[in-house]
Write a protein that holds these residues in place. Structure first.
Motif, PDB file in Angstrom:
ATOM      1  N   HIS A  12       0.843  -1.180   0.000  1.00 57.41           N
ATOM      2  CA  HIS A  12       0.000   0.000   0.000  1.00 57.41           C
ATOM      3  C   HIS A  12       0.881   1.234   0.000  1.00 57.41           C
ATOM      4  O   HIS A  12       2.083   1.113   0.209  1.00 57.41           O
ATOM      5  N   GLY A  13       0.260   2.407  -0.169  1.00 54.84           N
ATOM      6  CA  GLY A  13       1.003   3.641   0.006  1.00 54.84           C
ATOM      7  C   GLY A  13       1.295   3.850   1.481  1.00 54.84           C
ATOM      8  O   GLY A  13       0.750   3.161   2.341  1.00 54.84           O
ATOM      9  N   SER A  14       2.144   4.817   1.797  1.00 48.61           N
ATOM     10  CA  SER A  14       2.520   5.036   3.196  1.00 48.61           C
ATOM     11  C   SER A  14       1.333   5.487   4.040  1.00 48.61           C
ATOM     12  O   SER A  14       1.317   5.288   5.254  1.00 48.61           O
ATOM     13  N   THR A  15       0.341   6.107   3.423  1.00 47.79           N
ATOM     14  CA  THR A  15      -0.855   6.515   4.155  1.00 47.79           C
ATOM     15  C   THR A  15      -1.795   5.338   4.373  1.00 47.79           C
ATOM     16  O   THR A  15      -2.611   5.333   5.279  1.00 47.79           O
ATOM     17  N   GLY A  16      -1.675   4.317   3.567  1.00 46.96           N
ATOM     18  CA  GLY A  16      -2.656   3.246   3.517  1.00 46.96           C
ATOM     19  C   GLY A  16      -3.030   3.099   2.064  1.00 46.96           C
ATOM     20  O   GLY A  16      -2.165   2.991   1.196  1.00 46.96           O
ATOM     21  N   ASP A  17      -4.320   3.112   1.768  1.00 45.44           N
ATOM     22  CA  ASP A  17      -4.810   3.176   0.390  1.00 45.44           C
ATOM     23  C   ASP A  17      -4.187   2.153  -0.561  1.00 45.44           C
ATOM     24  O   ASP A  17      -2.963   1.967  -0.616  1.00 45.44           O
ATOM     25  N   ILE A  18      -5.019   1.535  -1.369  1.00 43.18           N
ATOM     26  CA  ILE A  18      -4.547   0.802  -2.537  1.00 43.18           C
ATOM     27  C   ILE A  18      -4.238   1.849  -3.598  1.00 43.18           C
ATOM     28  O   ILE A  18      -5.087   2.667  -3.934  1.00 43.18           O
ATOM     29  N   ILE A  19      -3.044   1.832  -4.130  1.00 39.56           N
ATOM     30  CA  ILE A  19      -2.616   2.846  -5.093  1.00 39.56           C
ATOM     31  C   ILE A  19      -2.683   2.249  -6.493  1.00 39.56           C
ATOM     32  O   ILE A  19      -1.857   1.408  -6.861  1.00 39.56           O
ATOM     33  N   LEU A  20      -3.666   2.663  -7.268  1.00 43.76           N
ATOM     34  CA  LEU A  20      -3.813   2.217  -8.651  1.00 43.76           C
ATOM     35  C   LEU A  20      -3.048   3.188  -9.548  1.00 43.76           C
ATOM     36  O   LEU A  20      -3.382   4.373  -9.634  1.00 43.76           O
ATOM     37  N   LEU A  21      -2.023   2.693 -10.235  1.00 45.34           N
ATOM     38  CA  LEU A  21      -1.079   3.546 -10.953  1.00 45.34           C
ATOM     39  C   LEU A  21      -1.325   3.534 -12.456  1.00 45.34           C
ATOM     40  O   LEU A  21      -1.142   2.505 -13.108  1.00 45.34           O
ATOM     41  N   GLY A  22      -1.759   4.659 -13.003  1.00 43.82           N
ATOM     42  CA  GLY A  22      -1.796   4.803 -14.448  1.00 43.82           C
ATOM     43  C   GLY A  22      -3.147   4.647 -15.104  1.00 43.82           C
ATOM     44  O   GLY A  22      -3.508   3.547 -15.523  1.00 43.82           O
ATOM     45  N   ALA A  23      -3.902   5.739 -15.209  1.00 43.43           N
ATOM     46  CA  ALA A  23      -5.201   5.720 -15.902  1.00 43.43           C
ATOM     47  C   ALA A  23      -5.341   6.955 -16.765  1.00 43.43           C
ATOM     48  O   ALA A  23      -4.820   8.029 -16.432  1.00 43.43           O
ATOM     49  N   PHE A  24      -6.053   6.814 -17.895  1.00 47.66           N
ATOM     50  CA  PHE A  24      -6.372   7.960 -18.734  1.00 47.66           C
ATOM     51  C   PHE A  24      -7.566   8.706 -18.143  1.00 47.66           C
ATOM     52  O   PHE A  24      -8.413   8.109 -17.472  1.00 47.66           O
ATOM     53  N   THR A  25      -7.635  10.006 -18.426  1.00 51.28           N
ATOM     54  CA  THR A  25      -8.672  10.854 -17.852  1.00 51.28           C
ATOM     55  C   THR A  25     -10.069  10.316 -18.126  1.00 51.28           C
ATOM     56  O   THR A  25     -10.926  10.291 -17.234  1.00 51.28           O
ATOM     57  N   GLU A  26     -10.323   9.865 -19.358  1.00 55.25           N
ATOM     58  CA  GLU A  26     -11.673   9.411 -19.709  1.00 55.25           C
ATOM     59  C   GLU A  26     -12.083   8.131 -18.984  1.00 55.25           C
ATOM     60  O   GLU A  26     -13.265   7.767 -18.980  1.00 55.25           O
ATOM     61  N   GLN A  27     -11.126   7.467 -18.345  1.00 52.44           N
ATOM     62  CA  GLN A  27     -11.450   6.238 -17.617  1.00 52.44           C
ATOM     63  C   GLN A  27     -11.754   6.483 -16.139  1.00 52.44           C
ATOM     64  O   GLN A  27     -12.235   5.573 -15.448  1.00 52.44           O
ATOM     65  N   LEU A  28     -11.505   7.689 -15.646  1.00 52.40           N
ATOM     66  CA  LEU A  28     -11.651   7.937 -14.217  1.00 52.40           C
ATOM     67  C   LEU A  28     -13.088   7.756 -13.730  1.00 52.40           C
ATOM     68  O   LEU A  28     -13.340   7.108 -12.702  1.00 52.40           O
ATOM     69  N   GLU A  29     -14.050   8.355 -14.431  1.00 55.71           N
ATOM     70  CA  GLU A  29     -15.457   8.223 -14.012  1.00 55.71           C
ATOM     71  C   GLU A  29     -15.941   6.774 -14.072  1.00 55.71           C
ATOM     72  O   GLU A  29     -16.580   6.286 -13.132  1.00 55.71           O
ATOM     73  N   PRO A  30     -15.656   6.032 -15.153  1.00 59.28           N
ATOM     74  CA  PRO A  30     -16.064   4.618 -15.166  1.00 59.28           C
ATOM     75  C   PRO A  30     -15.401   3.797 -14.057  1.00 59.28           C
ATOM     76  O   PRO A  30     -16.052   2.930 -13.461  1.00 59.28           O
ATOM     77  N   ILE A  31     -14.138   4.062 -13.779  1.00 60.03           N
ATOM     78  CA  ILE A  31     -13.457   3.347 -12.688  1.00 60.03           C
ATOM     79  C   ILE A  31     -14.147   3.631 -11.369  1.00 60.03           C
ATOM     80  O   ILE A  31     -14.447   2.711 -10.586  1.00 60.03           O
ATOM     81  N   PHE A  32     -14.416   4.908 -11.106  1.00 59.06           N
ATOM     82  CA  PHE A  32     -15.073   5.300  -9.860  1.00 59.06           C
ATOM     83  C   PHE A  32     -16.457   4.666  -9.748  1.00 59.06           C
ATOM     84  O   PHE A  32     -16.836   4.149  -8.684  1.00 59.06           O
ATOM     85  N   ALA A  33     -17.214   4.675 -10.832  1.00 59.54           N
ATOM     86  CA  ALA A  33     -18.565   4.098 -10.814  1.00 59.54           C
ATOM     87  C   ALA A  33     -18.527   2.602 -10.497  1.00 59.54           C
ATOM     88  O   ALA A  33     -19.311   2.097  -9.682  1.00 59.54           O
ATOM     89  N   GLU A  34     -17.606   1.888 -11.116  1.00 60.30           N
ATOM     90  CA  GLU A  34     -17.536   0.448 -10.882  1.00 60.30           C
ATOM     91  C   GLU A  34     -17.028   0.134  -9.473  1.00 60.30           C
ATOM     92  O   GLU A  34     -17.490  -0.832  -8.850  1.00 60.30           O
ATOM     93  N   LEU A  35     -16.097   0.927  -8.976  1.00 51.32           N
ATOM     94  CA  LEU A  35     -15.618   0.708  -7.608  1.00 51.32           C
ATOM     95  C   LEU A  35     -16.729   0.925  -6.592  1.00 51.32           C
ATOM     96  O   LEU A  35     -16.914   0.112  -5.670  1.00 51.32           O
ATOM     97  N   THR A  36     -17.468   2.015  -6.739  1.00 53.11           N
ATOM     98  CA  THR A  36     -18.525   2.309  -5.768  1.00 53.11           C
ATOM     99  C   THR A  36     -19.669   1.301  -5.848  1.00 53.11           C
ATOM    100  O   THR A  36     -20.302   1.003  -4.830  1.00 53.11           O
ATOM    101  N   GLN A  37     -19.929   0.759  -7.033  1.00 47.86           N
ATOM    102  CA  GLN A  37     -20.951  -0.283  -7.144  1.00 47.86           C
ATOM    103  C   GLN A  37     -20.569  -1.522  -6.345  1.00 47.86           C
ATOM    104  O   GLN A  37     -21.450  -2.266  -5.878  1.00 47.86           O
TER     105      GLN A  37
END
Length: 423
Positions: free
Chosen positions: A122-147
């Motif tokens: 994990h990162g030093s704060t905690g958190d799973i750190i997902l490295l490397g996404a294009f801008t247009e993928q951010l909303e779909p990633i967030f939607a699928e994670l929250t689902q």
């Protein structure tokens, strides 16, 4: 997909006995991830040029959230289009980082389809750190994670994702329920996590006992460390067994058969000298004990924390950015950390109000306290100084009291001085 960029310098990092991140990225590139292939090329270029080829992404994120995504772009996208955008997504980890395999597979399924497939656990704060996404993928990633029930962690000048040790789930020394505290604070402060509004970042880290396995005293703006305020429990029969070599030191962690010298290894190494060992009996002056855990760690079958448990609250730790590394300072020596934690939350609210009013841009609360003085912070919170707050004896003679701090006022004080020194 073949490795499409020559990487002679990175190849050197694969030599030797230790695992290499380069090998991992190459494996992902060969599996068809263009982002990983171009990342290798850009990293090789950075090593050759001796400068990074990333530029900050500015304001980038998901709708309704001010944090959780760290924007990053390549400054040579014509050479490496696969990392033209390379945003980082932080995913809030569960308390103590306990995962079911199927939940991890949910995240990886989303990330393999929509991101680079690279992550940091994990990162030093905690958190799973997902490295490397294009801008247009951010909303779909967030939607699928929250689902699936996941949420983003904190980033920017906001509350960072609270983190805790294993606590009562697996540790016999835990004096507080670290997981419940971590979950409660995460739920309580959703706005502070997702909508940056402070001078800089703020971190909670919760350790169940003074061993402080999440290093909260060195890394968090507010350390919550489990402790006790009654006497250490002593089993004199077990002390005798340690002294006789029947029980190895540290539960055998240093090797079975290691005989403990109670006087030399325990009593004489007590930082406050509050212990004695005479006639085969161990005695502790608990009023002088600082709960360092040294004796308990050495003789876990003979000594245990007390039963009147709670937490010590410290404020102000940070890594070296502006003013250098510093450890947090004791603010509340003992508080009963029991749900719904109202007394602690009132303290937090008052702390944030003071910091928000007095902190400079990109100044952690520990740096604000250092700049304005601990007394200023204590006065704002209505706290009296206590001995636990003293780091070292006073070395500056130019310290002046206000009139209301002198019993009887300055006039009476001056009169007493004159009479004492009259010829």
């Amino acid at each position: 997909m073949a490795i499409k960029h020559p990487t002679p310098m990175l190849d050197e990092l694969e030599k030797g006995p230790w695992p290499s991140f380069v090998t991992d990225i190459k494996r992902a590139a060969e599996a068809g991830k263009e982002a990983c292939a171009d990342l290798l090329g850009q990293l090789e270029l950075s090593y050759n040029d001796k400068e990074g080829h990333w530029k900050h992404g500015g304001i980038v994120g998901v709708l309704g959230y001010g944090g959780g995504v760290i924007g990053r772009y390549s400054d040579v996208p014509n050479l490496f289009p696969g990392v033209e955008h390379f945003h980082t997504v932080r995913v809030n980890q569960p308390a103590s980082k306990f995962y079911k395999t199927e939940r991890l597979r949910e995240i990886m399924d989303i990330w393999n389809r929509r991101g680079s497939s690279m992550l940091n656990m994990h990162g030093s704060t905690g958190d799973i750190i997902l490295l490397g996404a294009f801008t247009e993928q951010l909303e779909p990633i967030f939607a699928e994670l929250t689902q699936k029930g996941w949420d983003l962690g904190g980033s920017g000048s906001a509350l960072r994702t609270p983190e805790c040790c294993l606590g009562k789930a697996r540790c016999e020394w835990a004096c507080i329920d670290t997981q419940d505290i971590c979950y409660n604070l995460t739920q309580e402060y959703q706005d502070e996590m997702h909508r940056p509004a402070w001078p800089y970042k703020f971190k909670f880290k919760i350790s169940g006992c003074p061993n402080d396995c999440v290093a909260s005293i060195a890394r968090s703006d507010c350390s919550i460390i489990g402790t006790w305020r009654d006497d250490i429990r002593i089993d004199q029969a077990a002390v005798a067994a340690y002294a006789g070599g029947e029980i190895p030191a540290r539960g055998g962690a240093m090797g079975q058969g290691v005989k403990l010298d109670v006087q030399k290894d325990v009593v004489e190494l007590c930082p406050t000298g509050c212990m004695s060992y005479e006639g085969g009996k161990l005695a502790i002056n608990n009023r002088e004990c600082t709960r360092c855990m040294h004796c308990i760690n050495l003789m876990p079958k003979a000594l245990r924390p007390g039963t009147d448990t709670g937490a010590t609250i410290l404020v102000g730790a940070k890594a070296p950015i502006l003013e250098g590394a510093q450890l947090s300072s004791v603010i509340i020596p003992f508080i009963k950390m029991e749900e719904p934690y109202d007394e602690f939350k009132e303290f937090v609210a008052n702390t944030w109000d003071w910091w928000d009013e007095n902190g400079k841009n990109r100044e952690r609360i520990g740096e604000t306290i250092q700049r304005l003085g601990l007394q200023s912070y204590l006065d704002a919170l209505g706290f009296d100084p206590v001995p636990q707050m003293v780091k070292e004896p006073r070395s500056n003679p130019y310290f002046f009291y206000t009139e209301d701090e002198v019993p009887g006022g300055f006039d009476r004080d001056i009169e007493v001085f004159r009479k004492k020194h009259a010829r």
